[in-house]
Design a protein around this motif. Structure first.
Motif, PDB file in Angstrom:
ATOM      1  N   PRO A 250       7.681 -62.054 -41.463  1.00  0.00           N
ATOM      2  CA  PRO A 250       9.136 -61.412 -40.902  1.00  0.00           C
ATOM      3  C   PRO A 250       8.870 -59.586 -40.983  1.00  0.00           C
ATOM      4  O   PRO A 250       9.689 -59.756 -43.008  1.00  0.00           O
ATOM      5  CB  PRO A 250      10.116 -61.410 -40.615  1.00  0.00           C
ATOM      6  CG  PRO A 250       9.953 -63.744 -41.434  1.00  0.00           C
ATOM      7  CD  PRO A 250       8.687 -63.119 -42.194  1.00  0.00           C
ATOM      8  N   LYS A 251       8.841 -58.669 -40.407  1.00  0.00           N
ATOM      9  CA  LYS A 251       9.155 -57.410 -40.775  1.00  0.00           C
ATOM     10  C   LYS A 251      10.379 -57.546 -42.013  1.00  0.00           C
ATOM     11  O   LYS A 251      11.574 -58.418 -41.314  1.00  0.00           O
ATOM     12  CB  LYS A 251       8.496 -56.732 -39.538  1.00  0.00           C
ATOM     13  CG  LYS A 251       8.492 -55.211 -39.740  1.00  0.00           C
ATOM     14  CD  LYS A 251       8.197 -54.416 -38.765  1.00  0.00           C
ATOM     15  CE  LYS A 251       9.165 -53.229 -39.384  1.00  0.00           C
ATOM     16  NZ  LYS A 251      10.603 -53.244 -40.161  1.00  0.00           N
TER      17      LYS A 251
ATOM     18  N   GLU B 276      25.068 -58.195 -36.116  1.00  0.00           N
ATOM     19  CA  GLU B 276      25.283 -59.183 -35.691  1.00  0.00           C
ATOM     20  C   GLU B 276      23.525 -59.423 -34.781  1.00  0.00           C
ATOM     21  O   GLU B 276      23.362 -60.581 -34.774  1.00  0.00           O
ATOM     22  CB  GLU B 276      25.875 -59.733 -35.625  1.00  0.00           C
ATOM     23  CG  GLU B 276      26.763 -60.872 -35.149  1.00  0.00           C
ATOM     24  CD  GLU B 276      27.116 -61.760 -36.633  1.00  0.00           C
ATOM     25  OE1 GLU B 276      28.057 -61.426 -37.281  1.00  0.00           O
ATOM     26  OE2 GLU B 276      26.553 -63.095 -37.294  1.00  0.00           O
TER      27      GLU B 276
ATOM     28  N   HIS C 250      20.270 -59.009 -35.228  1.00  0.00           N
ATOM     29  CA  HIS C 250      19.991 -59.576 -36.947  1.00  0.00           C
ATOM     30  C   HIS C 250      19.909 -58.251 -36.914  1.00  0.00           C
ATOM     31  O   HIS C 250      18.972 -58.736 -37.983  1.00  0.00           O
ATOM     32  CB  HIS C 250      19.017 -60.371 -37.044  1.00  0.00           C
ATOM     33  CG  HIS C 250      19.354 -61.516 -36.205  1.00  0.00           C
ATOM     34  ND1 HIS C 250      20.272 -62.250 -36.079  1.00  0.00           N
ATOM     35  CD2 HIS C 250      18.532 -62.267 -35.074  1.00  0.00           C
ATOM     36  CE1 HIS C 250      19.577 -63.425 -35.142  1.00  0.00           C
ATOM     37  NE2 HIS C 250      18.918 -63.156 -34.088  1.00  0.00           N
TER      38      HIS C 250
ATOM     39  N   GLY D 153      31.347 -58.733 -41.163  1.00  0.00           N
ATOM     40  CA  GLY D 153      29.810 -59.324 -41.132  1.00  0.00           C
ATOM     41  C   GLY D 153      29.401 -58.152 -42.308  1.00  0.00           C
ATOM     42  O   GLY D 153      27.550 -58.397 -42.376  1.00  0.00           O
TER      43      GLY D 153
ATOM     44  N   PHE E  15      18.487 -61.055 -50.558  1.00  0.00           N
ATOM     45  CA  PHE E  15      17.561 -60.688 -49.176  1.00  0.00           C
ATOM     46  C   PHE E  15      16.424 -62.106 -48.712  1.00  0.00           C
ATOM     47  O   PHE E  15      16.200 -61.791 -47.598  1.00  0.00           O
ATOM     48  CB  PHE E  15      16.015 -59.810 -49.062  1.00  0.00           C
ATOM     49  CG  PHE E  15      16.581 -57.658 -50.119  1.00  0.00           C
ATOM     50  CD1 PHE E  15      17.201 -57.048 -48.495  1.00  0.00           C
ATOM     51  CD2 PHE E  15      16.466 -57.377 -51.187  1.00  0.00           C
ATOM     52  CE1 PHE E  15      17.703 -56.278 -48.502  1.00  0.00           C
ATOM     53  CE2 PHE E  15      16.754 -55.949 -51.315  1.00  0.00           C
ATOM     54  CZ  PHE E  15      17.747 -56.026 -49.983  1.00  0.00           C
ATOM     55  N   GLY E  16      17.383 -62.667 -48.722  1.00  0.00           N
ATOM     56  CA  GLY E  16      16.705 -64.026 -48.468  1.00  0.00           C
ATOM     57  C   GLY E  16      15.786 -64.247 -49.293  1.00  0.00           C
ATOM     58  O   GLY E  16      14.779 -65.115 -48.794  1.00  0.00           O
TER      59      GLY E  16
END
Lengths: 101, 604
Positions: B128-129, B316, B319, B339, B536-537
């Motif tokens: 994903p970008k 949020e 995303h 958040g 950043f996951g």
């Protein structure tokens, strides 16, 4: 149909769809990733499903899939059609039983 | 799933048509890994083989359907090739089988070459970008080997000695106990004896001024990822694209583009900011930034409550994470619950104090700022900061602080304290008095403003301010081990462009400062390696020396866990599929020094 149905309650990533399909069919229908992504490819091309970015809080984000309005409409139409088929099947079975009786 | 199984799955995935593989390959591989434990390999292999046939079948069918339209002249000439009684489906199946058999044979011949190639392509094309923002600049189609090296596991702090790491096209294909044989030529082999391999470091708070100075220095200092916290947006998005398409060599970059501030907020330089008047404009700007390619949104002090919460909600919704300062009118807790993913610069000395709301209500900052600008008496600014700070300090409550730290930990809100910058604010005079060879990387025009007598923050300072900043520094510094113990995740960031910060090497200083504050060397190293990757996951593709991960590594002369000064002694860097040895790194440093001279000449 199974994939669309799996996406009705929430957006899911591929693995989530696999689990949801198995859950909805009570384990009777298990698809593999090969079948799933072939289906997703087609559903994406037809605009029935779209992809969304991963959830922010997911520690290992994966692409998620979302049922589009068109996808919802198609699912509804397909459900109607299947309902009609079921109705017809039930009617015939009943007739059959009556004839036997 | 063991290595061989993983590899055979990758090979089969690699044999899929490129369009399908690039789009779905990575996801499929993750799913196979997850399903493997539940189902065993036979069923999954069968599924994968069927998928292979199906996808090639559909490609060939599509090709046959498209062919007549594509070549009308051939049809007109009567040159129909496929007039045999074969249906397109049969033909497709036949072709797919031959492709499969041919490829299988080919792969047996080249066992090492493909999994890496495949994953590398995935990481650049299918991800994903924004998640894997920058791909390697130039594909280097070869294998590299780091032999007999000690791997530093930055998750657990363990050392794995005598390992050989095989890298194929930028991806780790195997990590095995060292054996004294190699099929690779000397130029692709790096002797790791007595050396220590760590994942690439990150600078999680930077502002890029000159890409031709900053980027080579980041790489040469083993900092292979950055989070750009604001700049002139056209410039930022331009270099972001160049990094992505490979026309510019540099670290992996996540960018905010500009900084979102209120109409009268303090964002400096002003060219970095976008002024947000109200909630509606805030929402629209978040959408615009996402469309431009921003990886997150940077928020700033002067945003109104309405604008801030609208930005957070819109982020949020679409995303796009929100990170940065907490606006003056918002409490730290409100920001956490809205958040915000990370808070910069030591929670901005507010949340730990019972005076937080009072500070907000009085809006002291705005008053003295405005007054200073109106009257031209700039000493009002440091005086105001000291007054505000003392109010905070009087209300400091360890209980309140601990509760806040726990909330940060529970919500996964990261802190990026930028200690090197905080140290400069408190002890700038000491830094100014010390010679530092790294100042050759700063152009003379900028260097002038590093002098305390020239810098706006220090030029007008008052004794009250000088005293206050040292107290503040000491108070907050003491909180760091406490925050760590309560589960807060730290990010190493430098706030580059602040005086006495240097591209790349200041990250080493930042890591060492965490240790001075009381963290262990491992915890400190994690702030620049493991934590950014988690932020950043990206745990599946980065952050450790494991098969399947991208090879973004730094080879050190000594064990960093024993002495963090070893971070300054870099023997080699592996990035973007390239092996950069010491002379290459020195050459990068030299290009940066030359670029500084060129910029200085231009200024004249």
């Amino acid at each position: 149909m199974h994939v669309l149905l799996a996406l009705t309650s929430s957006d899911l990533h591929g693995y989530g769809i696999l689990l949801e399909v198995a859950r909805q069919s009570q384990g009777a229908y298990k698809i593999g990733p090969g079948t799933l992504y072939d289906n997703l490819k087609k559903l994406l091309a037809q605009g029935l499903v779209e992809e969304t970015l991963p959830k922010r809080k997911d520690p290992a984000p994966r692409r998620e899939y979302h049922l589009t309005t068109l996808g919802s409409a198609v699912l509804r139409a397909e459900t109607e059609r299947l309902t009609a088929v079921l109705k017809e099947a039930r009617r015939r079975l009943r007739l059959n039983e009556r004839a036997r009786a | 799933m063991n290595n061989t199984q993983r590899r055979s799955f990758l090979l089969l995935l690699h044999l899929h048509p490129p369009s399908f593989r690039q789009r779905f390959g990575e996801e499929m591989f993750l799913d196979y890994q997850d399903l493997y434990h539940g189902q065993g390999s036979f069923r999954l292999t069968a599924d994968l083989l069927l998928s292979l046939l199906r996808q090639w079948g559909s490609v060939l069918q599509a090709g046959l359907r498209a062919a007549p339209a594509a070549s009308p002249s051939a049809l007109a000439g009567g040159a129909m090739v496929f007039q045999a009684p074969l249906t397109p489906y049969e033909l497709a199946r036949g072709l797919a089988l031959s492709v499969f058999l041919f490829s299988a044979f080919w792969c047996l011949e080249n066992p090492a070459g493909h999994p890496g190639d495949f994953l590398r392509m995935l990481s650049s094309a299918a991800a994903p970008k924004g998640v894997l923002a920058s791909a390697a600049p130039t594909p280097v189609h070869n294998n590299q080997e780091i032999r007999d090296v000690t791997i530093v596991d930055v998750e657990h702090g363990t050392l794995l000695p005598h390992r050989t790491v095989l890298i194929t096209n930028g991806l780790v294909t195997s990590v095995t106990p060292f054996q004294n044989t190699s099929h690779l030529s000397a130029e692709d082999v790096l002797d790791g004896r007595g050396k220590f391999l760590i994942p690439g470091m990150w600078d999680m708070h930077t502002h890029i001024n000159h890409t031709d100075v900053d980027f080579p220095l980041y790489i040469a200092n083993g900092v292979l990822g950055i989070r750009s916290m604001g700049g002139v947006q056209d410039q930022v998005f331009a270099w972001q694209k160049q990094l992505q398409d490979g026309s510019l060599f540099g670290p992996m970059a996540f960018v905010s583009g500009p900084i979102l501030d209120g109409p009268n907020g303090p964002v400096h330089p002003a060219s970095y900011g976008v002024r947000i008047a109200d909630a509606e404009q805030g929402r629209a700007e978040v959408d615009t930034l996402k469309a431009k390619g921003a990886d997150f949104v940077k928020v700033y002090d002067g945003l109104s409550r309405d604008s801030y919460f609208a930005i957070a909600a819109e982020g949020e919704r679409i995303h796009l994470p929100v990170a940065g300062h907490v606006p003056d009118d918002v409490t730290i807790l409100e920001a956490v619950h809205a958040g915000q993913r990370s808070i910069e610069h030591q929670i901005e000395h507010r949340g730990e104090s019972t005076a937080e709301q009072e500070l907000i209500d009085r809006r002291i900052t705005h008053d003295f700022m405005a007054e200073a600008i109106k009257t031209g008496n700039y000493s009002l600014i440091p005086d105001g900061i000291a007054r505000e700070g003392n109010l905070w300090l009087q209300g400091f409550s360890q209980r309140r602080a601990d509760a806040l730290y726990r909330t940060l930990a529970q919500n996964g809100t990261y802190l990026c304290p930028t200690l090197v910058t905080g140290y400069w604010v408190a002890y700038g005079d000491d830094l100014a008095a010390k010679p530092d060879a790294r100042q050759r990387f700063i152009d003379p025009g900028t260097l002038v403003y590093w002098q305390p007598s020239m810098n706006m923050l220090t030029k007008y300072r008052t004794p009250a301010y000088t005293e206050w900043v040292k107290i503040k520094w000491a108070t907050l510094f003491k909180q760091l081990p406490r925050q760590q113990a309560l589960g807060v995740q730290f990010l190493a960031g430098t706030d580059l462009t602040v005086p006495y910060t240097y591209p790349g090497s200041s990250v080493h200083d930042e890591i060492r400062m965490f240790v001075s504050a009381g963290l262990t060397p491992l915890q400190a190293l994690q702030t620049a390696t493991r934590n950014p990757v988690q932020f950043f996951g990206l745990q599946k593709s980065l952050g450790s020396v494991d098969p399947g991960k991208r090879a973004e590594f730094v080879l050190l002369d000594g064990n960093p866990l024993a002495d963090l000064n070893n971070l300054d002694h870099i023997q080699a860097v592996v990035t973007h599929g390239k092996l950069l040895r010491k002379p290459d790194l020195e050459a990068l440093t030299a290009t940066a020094a030359d670029a500084v001279k060129a910029h200085a000449a231009q200024q004249k």
